[in-house]
Design an enzyme around this catalytic site. Structure first.
Site, PDB file in Angstrom:
ATOM      1  N   ILE A   1       0.771  -1.331  -0.304  1.00 51.15           N
ATOM      2  CA  ILE A   1      -0.361  -0.192   0.455  1.00 51.15           C
ATOM      3  C   ILE A   1       0.987   1.311   0.061  1.00 51.15           C
ATOM      4  CG2 ILE A   1      -1.478   1.415   0.961  1.00 51.15           C
ATOM      5  CD1 ILE A   1      -2.255  -1.774   2.706  1.00 51.15           C
ATOM      6  N   CYS A   2       0.658   2.247  -0.716  1.00 50.90           N
ATOM      7  CA  CYS A   2       1.061   3.538  -0.621  1.00 50.90           C
ATOM      8  C   CYS A   2       2.500   3.437  -1.155  1.00 50.90           C
ATOM      9  CB  CYS A   2       0.893   4.051   0.256  1.00 50.90           C
ATOM     10  SG  CYS A   2       1.443   5.894   0.479  1.00 50.90           S
ATOM     11  N   THR A   3       3.872   3.852  -0.231  1.00 51.86           N
ATOM     12  CA  THR A   3       5.032   3.146  -0.337  1.00 51.86           C
ATOM     13  C   THR A   3       5.609   2.382  -0.277  1.00 51.86           C
ATOM     14  OG1 THR A   3       5.447   5.201   1.469  1.00 51.86           O
ATOM     15  CG2 THR A   3       5.243   6.431  -0.649  1.00 51.86           C
TER      16      THR A   3
ATOM     17  N   GLY B   1      -2.124   2.783  -4.942  1.00 50.32           N
ATOM     18  CA  GLY B   1      -1.646   4.170  -4.618  1.00 50.32           C
ATOM     19  C   GLY B   1      -2.128   4.810  -3.614  1.00 50.32           C
TER      20      GLY B   1
END
Lengths: 225, 225
Positions: free
Chosen positions: A98-100, A148
């Protein structure tokens, strides 16, 4: 289903807590938060969570969940985190970044030649790990799901439940958590936000972006070594 | 802005962590999680959070945030929680109830004659506290903001930031957390979900609903006494 979330210092807590709320409601899913020790872990914005397992006591998992946040940048140059991620992922049926968090998957060598999503401000870095950056909010390539920024983990977790347990189980959770979002503004992506808002985000995170660039370069060298 | 979140046992953690992620990113907002003691607090689904203040050490706040969850049902018949909520709300500029958190606002006498939202499965109980149940996802009446189930707290928190700091600050946070939701399914409300999914939710929570009915009746009697 054993679900292991990685829990590192300076995690963006909603990357973790959003999918947690969804996955914890799925029948038969057992969840652990795994950290180097059982010490409390502080998020980037001061929320403190307790781990439930350590690198030594963590069970092998069916689903490995890797959240993001500023803490990713430390984790991806820390061999303990990179090795643990690679080891757990090798045994898992599914891996979810998730995300970074997807950068840590990259540093663990899991994204070579794969499409992957990431927070829009860090997506460019994926290619340093041999991944193909994907602009979509949810991206599945083989057994690796990436999403994202921050809130996208909620959407992706519901999708993961649908894949694993069927649509009805996922829809039931979506209704339980009344997930019928009404964002107060259009936007929420750099494409749909006004230019001056995109610029505000970029200005606010310039220092973090430079730190991340260095960490990614170092992690990519270690991966190729 | 001092923001105090109430943190009780068996809270639904996303009721708290969703708005936390938004409000913690607002410039000048300081956040505490307030609990009776500094002992770790376990959510209804096993996530453990650390409080940062107690009933005795909590600062007066500008914004009081009351999450929901099964733990609400214990809190609203516990005079310590009801009194603390009433006391903090009396000094706050804004009060924000999420999900069944609005029942605790009701028990504290804050909703008499006011419109209020709540999780769809508990909305009916609001009238026992003299409130006017509102079906909308976000509801503002005077200085009291209430929202529907769980994830609605994210939408409402962004709206609260827009009201307090302006649209640009709120839009920046929305873009930082990439909040451009793509729920995998239509639905997320009882009106938009298939009947058999609504029925599954009702069946799964029948016992909780009965416990809640008793707690609300007891809290309403205490309020009227």
């Amino acid at each position: 289903m054993q679900v292991n979330f990685l829990l590192f210092s300076a995690v963006t807590q909603l990357d973790l807590t959003g999918p947690y709320e969804v996955l914890a409601r799925a029948p038969g899913f057992e969840i652990d938060l795994v950290s180097p020790s059982m010490e409390p872990v502080r998020s980037d914005r001061g929320l403190t969570l307790l781990p439930t397992a350590t690198f030594d006591t963590a069970k092998p998992c069916d689903l490995l969940v890797v959240p993001g946040g500023p803490g990713t940048d430390d984790a991806l140059v820390d061999p303990r985190w990179v090795d643990f991620t690679a080891r757990q992922a090798a045994q898992a049926r599914f891996v979810f970044g998730i995300c970074t968090g997807s950068l840590l998957l990259g540093a663990a060598g899991l994204l070579r030649g794969r499409r992957a999503a990431c927070h829009w401000q860090a997506r460019e870095f994926l290619s340093e790990f041999g991944a193909i950056p994907d602009e979509s909010r949810m991206c599945a390539d083989g057994n690796i799901f990436t999403s994202g920024g921050v809130t996208s983990g909620i959407d992706m977790a519901i999708k993961v439940v649908a894949i694993l347990l069927g649509d009805d189980a996922a829809r039931q959770i979506q209704l339980q958590i009344e997930y019928d979002p009404e964002p107060p503004f259009a936007g929420g992506t750099p494409r749909t936000s006004p230019d001056h808002i995109v610029q505000r985000c970029l200005d606010a995170t310039r220092k973090r972006h430079a730190i991340r660039a260095q960490a990614v370069a170092q992690a990519a060298r270690a991966l190729d070594a």
